[in-house]
Write a protein that holds these residues in place. Structure first.
Motif, PDB file in Angstrom:
ATOM      1  N   GLN A 145       0.831  -1.047   0.234  1.00 27.99           N
ATOM      2  CA  GLN A 145      -0.084  -0.001   0.249  1.00 27.99           C
ATOM      3  C   GLN A 145       0.805   1.247  -0.025  1.00 27.99           C
ATOM      4  N   ASN A 146       2.113   1.189   0.336  1.00 23.38           N
ATOM      5  CA  ASN A 146       3.140   2.092   0.339  1.00 23.38           C
ATOM      6  C   ASN A 146       4.543   1.783   0.259  1.00 23.38           C
ATOM      7  N   GLN A 147       4.830   1.651  -1.104  1.00 24.97           N
ATOM      8  CA  GLN A 147       6.035   0.861  -1.619  1.00 24.97           C
ATOM      9  C   GLN A 147       7.226   1.485  -1.290  1.00 24.97           C
ATOM     10  N   GLY A 148       7.425   2.812  -0.798  1.00 25.28           N
ATOM     11  CA  GLY A 148       8.616   3.605  -0.568  1.00 25.28           C
ATOM     12  C   GLY A 148       9.391   3.765  -1.905  1.00 25.28           C
ATOM     13  N   THR A 149       9.907   4.981  -1.955  1.00 28.50           N
ATOM     14  CA  THR A 149      11.089   5.171  -3.190  1.00 28.50           C
ATOM     15  C   THR A 149      12.424   5.927  -2.806  1.00 28.50           C
ATOM     16  N   SER A 150      13.540   5.339  -3.026  1.00 30.44           N
ATOM     17  CA  SER A 150      14.517   5.869  -2.407  1.00 30.44           C
ATOM     18  C   SER A 150      15.541   6.160  -3.883  1.00 30.44           C
ATOM     19  N   GLN A 151      15.596   7.539  -4.274  1.00 30.21           N
ATOM     20  CA  GLN A 151      16.551   7.635  -5.408  1.00 30.21           C
ATOM     21  C   GLN A 151      18.008   7.671  -4.870  1.00 30.21           C
ATOM     22  N   LEU A 152      18.825   6.821  -5.532  1.00 35.05           N
ATOM     23  CA  LEU A 152      20.242   6.682  -5.124  1.00 35.05           C
ATOM     24  C   LEU A 152      21.003   7.993  -5.045  1.00 35.05           C
ATOM     25  N   ALA A 153      20.919   8.820  -5.891  1.00 40.54           N
ATOM     26  CA  ALA A 153      21.705  10.278  -5.797  1.00 40.54           C
ATOM     27  C   ALA A 153      21.048  11.067  -4.803  1.00 40.54           C
ATOM     28  N   LYS A 154      19.996  10.975  -4.636  1.00 39.69           N
ATOM     29  CA  LYS A 154      19.347  12.164  -3.564  1.00 39.69           C
ATOM     30  C   LYS A 154      19.748  11.493  -2.399  1.00 39.69           C
ATOM     31  N   ALA A 155      19.408  10.204  -2.133  1.00 35.89           N
ATOM     32  CA  ALA A 155      19.786   9.527  -0.796  1.00 35.89           C
ATOM     33  C   ALA A 155      21.184   9.895  -0.541  1.00 35.89           C
ATOM     34  N   LEU A 156      22.284   9.921  -1.206  1.00 32.31           N
ATOM     35  CA  LEU A 156      23.686  10.177  -1.055  1.00 32.31           C
ATOM     36  C   LEU A 156      23.955  11.382  -0.992  1.00 32.31           C
ATOM     37  N   PHE A 157      23.398  12.396  -1.685  1.00 35.78           N
ATOM     38  CA  PHE A 157      23.932  13.869  -1.943  1.00 35.78           C
ATOM     39  C   PHE A 157      22.875  14.973  -1.637  1.00 35.78           C
ATOM     40  N   ALA A 158      21.850  14.394  -1.159  1.00 31.11           N
ATOM     41  CA  ALA A 158      20.634  15.428  -0.904  1.00 31.11           C
ATOM     42  C   ALA A 158      19.985  14.735   0.468  1.00 31.11           C
ATOM     43  N   SER A 159      20.657  14.194   1.263  1.00 31.00           N
ATOM     44  CA  SER A 159      19.891  13.597   2.589  1.00 31.00           C
ATOM     45  C   SER A 159      19.897  14.998   3.780  1.00 31.00           C
ATOM     46  N   ASN A 160      19.053  14.785   4.743  1.00 34.63           N
ATOM     47  CA  ASN A 160      18.784  15.521   5.846  1.00 34.63           C
ATOM     48  C   ASN A 160      18.960  15.009   7.030  1.00 34.63           C
ATOM     49  N   PRO A 161      19.901  15.270   7.755  1.00 33.15           N
ATOM     50  CA  PRO A 161      21.025  16.025   7.622  1.00 33.15           C
ATOM     51  C   PRO A 161      21.828  15.589   6.378  1.00 33.15           C
ATOM     52  N   PRO A 162      22.992  16.338   5.981  1.00 32.01           N
ATOM     53  CA  PRO A 162      23.786  15.715   4.810  1.00 32.01           C
ATOM     54  C   PRO A 162      24.749  14.641   5.458  1.00 32.01           C
ATOM     55  N   THR A 163      24.994  13.799   4.537  1.00 33.33           N
ATOM     56  CA  THR A 163      25.886  12.833   4.934  1.00 33.33           C
ATOM     57  C   THR A 163      27.318  13.230   4.892  1.00 33.33           C
ATOM     58  N   ASN A 164      28.060  12.665   5.714  1.00 32.93           N
ATOM     59  CA  ASN A 164      29.360  13.146   6.173  1.00 32.93           C
ATOM     60  C   ASN A 164      30.456  13.109   4.611  1.00 32.93           C
ATOM     61  N   ASP A 165      30.791  14.342   4.372  1.00 34.12           N
ATOM     62  CA  ASP A 165      31.814  14.333   3.256  1.00 34.12           C
ATOM     63  C   ASP A 165      32.654  13.170   3.198  1.00 34.12           C
ATOM     64  N   ALA A 166      33.340  12.872   4.186  1.00 36.75           N
ATOM     65  CA  ALA A 166      34.454  11.602   3.995  1.00 36.75           C
ATOM     66  C   ALA A 166      33.795  10.460   3.688  1.00 36.75           C
ATOM     67  N   VAL A 167      32.667  10.069   3.953  1.00 33.58           N
ATOM     68  CA  VAL A 167      31.896   8.958   3.625  1.00 33.58           C
ATOM     69  C   VAL A 167      31.791   8.932   2.308  1.00 33.58           C
ATOM     70  N   LEU A 168      31.280   9.998   1.672  1.00 37.40           N
ATOM     71  CA  LEU A 168      30.950  10.197   0.012  1.00 37.40           C
ATOM     72  C   LEU A 168      32.391  10.073  -0.615  1.00 37.40           C
ATOM     73  N   GLU A 169      33.406  10.684  -0.146  1.00 41.23           N
ATOM     74  CA  GLU A 169      34.588  10.871  -0.766  1.00 41.23           C
ATOM     75  C   GLU A 169      35.461   9.522  -0.836  1.00 41.23           C
ATOM     76  N   LYS A 170      35.308   8.875   0.256  1.00 41.03           N
ATOM     77  CA  LYS A 170      35.897   7.411   0.427  1.00 41.03           C
ATOM     78  C   LYS A 170      35.198   6.237  -0.208  1.00 41.03           C
ATOM     79  N   ALA A 171      33.972   6.406  -0.303  1.00 35.74           N
ATOM     80  CA  ALA A 171      33.064   5.123  -0.796  1.00 35.74           C
ATOM     81  C   ALA A 171      32.981   5.415  -2.397  1.00 35.74           C
ATOM     82  N   LEU A 172      33.057   6.713  -2.706  1.00 42.11           N
ATOM     83  CA  LEU A 172      32.741   6.755  -4.336  1.00 42.11           C
ATOM     84  C   LEU A 172      34.041   7.563  -5.183  1.00 42.11           C
TER      85      LEU A 172
END
Length: 226
Positions: free
Chosen positions: A182-209
């Protein structure tokens, strides 16, 4: 518009029925209802797994219909995409029924970007146009299954896997997707990584990607606008 619904209402009905007819042994979506219906009571602010039921004595036939998918969505955006959902959030009659449906309008060259639905498989029926559709399996294989589909064809995206739809035809593509939730939920990968609230720690994104600090900031600014 009347002729469109005449031409496609049977296919849309089939999508909804197919999404709800999984064998009990393989079902991994919403729980079974314990009564005939449980129309969402919009006056209640109680937080439960689903929604509080409206008093059955107050339920009317109009609670079981919705015009939310009737009109085309606005695709004048960076992605050329409009997704209109008819789920328990927008259509109270779906509460506890374990199904939902969405209208997807994609402009020429538009994209429904890589995303996941954590609570449902998605069965897409293409009513108009040509789409390149695909999904990627989980690790360790990360295998891509992708192909072009044309109007009248269906495609299944397994639950929880990353998937996308790209309009590779001429003009706007129109699709309808049904979900076994009844409520499938949707998570866009780009938004989840770069537009989360609060922002994901920069070091996490730099290291992971394997990105530079400047790249992370540039992508944050870009994706927040999409």
């Amino acid at each position: 518009m009347a002729s469109f619904w005449t031409d496609h209402k049977l296919a849309i009905l089939i999508l909804i029925v197919m999404a709800s007819m999984q064998p009990r042994g393989s079902r991994a979506a919403d729980e079974d209802p314990l009564q005939d219906f449980c129309v969402k009571d919009t006056t209640q602010q109680i937080h439960v797994n689903g929604f509080v039921c409206k008093d059955p004595a107050q339920v009317q036939a109009s609670d079981f219909t919705s015009a939310v998918l009737k009109n085309p969505g606005n695709t004048s955006n960076v992605l050329g995409l409009a997704v209109t959902a008819a789920n328990a959030l927008t259509f109270g009659g779906l509460n506890t029924q374990g199904v939902s449906i969405a209208r997807i309008d994609i402009a020429q060259n538009g994209l429904n970007p890589p995303h996941v639905h954590p609570r449902a498989a998605e069965l897409l029926y293409l009513a108009q146009g040509t789409l390149l559709v695909g999904f990627v399996t989980s690790t360790p294989d990360n295998k891509l299954f992708a192909l072009k589909i044309n109007a009248g064809e269906v495609f299944i995206f397994p639950r929880g896997l990353v998937h996308f739809q790209l309009n590779v035809g001429y003009g706007t593509a129109l699709a309808f997707s049904s979900f076994n939730s009844q409520n499938q939920g949707t998570s866009q990968l780009a938004k989840a990584l770069f537009a989360s609230n609060p922002p994901t720690n920069d070091a996490v994104l730099e290291k992971a990607l394997q990105l530079s600090a400047a790249d992370v900031q540039r992508l944050r600014a870009l994706i927040s606008k999409t």
